[in-house]
Design a protein around this motif. Structure first.
Motif, PDB file in Angstrom:
ATOM      1  N   GLU A  95     -10.987  40.850   7.488  1.00 20.16           N
ATOM      2  CA  GLU A  95     -11.693  41.909   8.211  1.00 20.16           C
ATOM      3  C   GLU A  95     -10.857  43.185   8.253  1.00 20.16           C
ATOM      4  OE1 GLU A  95     -12.937  40.633  12.088  1.00 20.16           O
ATOM      5  OE2 GLU A  95     -14.048  38.922  11.291  1.00 20.16           O
ATOM      6  N   VAL A  96      -9.548  43.035   8.443  1.00 21.51           N
ATOM      7  CA  VAL A  96      -8.656  44.205   8.462  1.00 21.51           C
ATOM      8  C   VAL A  96      -8.696  44.906   7.111  1.00 21.51           C
ATOM      9  CG1 VAL A  96      -6.226  44.931   8.547  1.00 21.51           C
ATOM     10  CG2 VAL A  96      -7.112  43.358  10.270  1.00 21.51           C
ATOM     11  N   VAL A  97      -8.600  44.131   6.049  1.00 17.37           N
ATOM     12  CA  VAL A  97      -8.620  44.707   4.698  1.00 17.37           C
ATOM     13  C   VAL A  97      -9.940  45.431   4.450  1.00 17.37           C
ATOM     14  CG1 VAL A  97      -8.644  44.115   2.239  1.00 17.37           C
ATOM     15  CG2 VAL A  97      -6.946  43.081   3.750  1.00 17.37           C
ATOM     16  N   GLN A  98     -11.046  44.821   4.859  1.00 16.24           N
ATOM     17  CA  GLN A  98     -12.358  45.445   4.671  1.00 16.24           C
ATOM     18  C   GLN A  98     -12.460  46.743   5.471  1.00 16.24           C
ATOM     19  OE1 GLN A  98     -14.685  44.622   2.486  1.00 16.24           O
ATOM     20  NE2 GLN A  98     -15.920  46.354   3.138  1.00 16.24           N
ATOM     21  N   ALA A  99     -11.979  46.728   6.696  1.00 18.18           N
ATOM     22  CA  ALA A  99     -12.024  47.932   7.533  1.00 18.18           C
ATOM     23  C   ALA A  99     -11.170  49.043   6.920  1.00 18.18           C
ATOM     24  CB  ALA A  99     -11.553  47.611   8.946  1.00 18.18           C
ATOM     25  N   GLN A 100     -10.031  48.677   6.347  1.00 21.86           N
ATOM     26  CA  GLN A 100      -9.176  49.676   5.698  1.00 21.86           C
ATOM     27  C   GLN A 100      -9.883  50.278   4.487  1.00 21.86           C
ATOM     28  OE1 GLN A 100      -5.631  47.349   4.966  1.00 21.86           O
ATOM     29  NE2 GLN A 100      -4.627  48.121   6.814  1.00 21.86           N
ATOM     30  N   LYS A 101     -10.563  49.446   3.720  1.00 22.37           N
ATOM     31  CA  LYS A 101     -11.296  49.947   2.552  1.00 22.37           C
ATOM     32  C   LYS A 101     -12.374  50.934   2.983  1.00 22.37           C
ATOM     33  CE  LYS A 101     -10.792  45.936  -0.494  1.00 22.37           C
ATOM     34  NZ  LYS A 101     -11.497  44.808  -1.139  1.00 22.37           N
TER      35      LYS A 101
END
Length: 140
Positions: A95-101
């Motif tokens: 989820e963190v990676v997706q939010a960063q993207k």
């Protein structure tokens, strides 16, 4: 010319805040997992130390046996909870990676829009300079 304003600025701010919230959740899960692992280590150490008892009586051995069984049960329970937490940590990381993207996409768009704005400003300034140059030629 008016000042640059990113048309999706509110959405970008929302995504930044959302990313922060997700990161905080991820950090909390990692801390919870670390606490479980520390608890499991503490129980394992306690179990190991329990084996090193000098006084051996039948009553003492029975109590010790029951306590060892309870420690094993607690360790098993914590292992199960740790595995579940590990899965939750991995999902939170995704989820963190997706939010960063999602945030980075908008930041790149903002950067592109800002470059276009700067080109327009430069073009407008050049146009004004050309007009001033043309006026001075015809003024004499």
């Amino acid at each position: 010319m008016k000042r640059f304003e990113f048309s999706l600025g509110n959405i970008l701010e929302y995504r930044k805040q959302n990313e922060q919230n997700i990161k905080q959740g991820y950090t909390a899960l990692r801390q919870e997992l670390a606490n479980k692992e520390n608890e499991m280590e503490r129980l394992s150490t306690e179990k190991f130390n329990l084996m090193d008892v000098g006084e051996l009586t039948v009553g003492r051995m029975q109590v010790q046996q029951r306590y060892l069984i309870e420690l094993d049960r607690q360790i098993g329970e914590i292992k199960t909870e740790s595995l579940e937490l590990q899965n939750r940590v991995e999902m939170a990381l995704q989820e963190v990676v997706q939010a960063q993207k999602e945030r980075k996409v908008l930041e790149k768009l903002e950067e592109k829009q800002h470059l276009i704005y700067l080109q327009e400003v430069k073009h407008e300034e050049q146009k004004q300079l050309d007009e001033m140059g043309n006026r001075s030629k015809f003024a004499f």
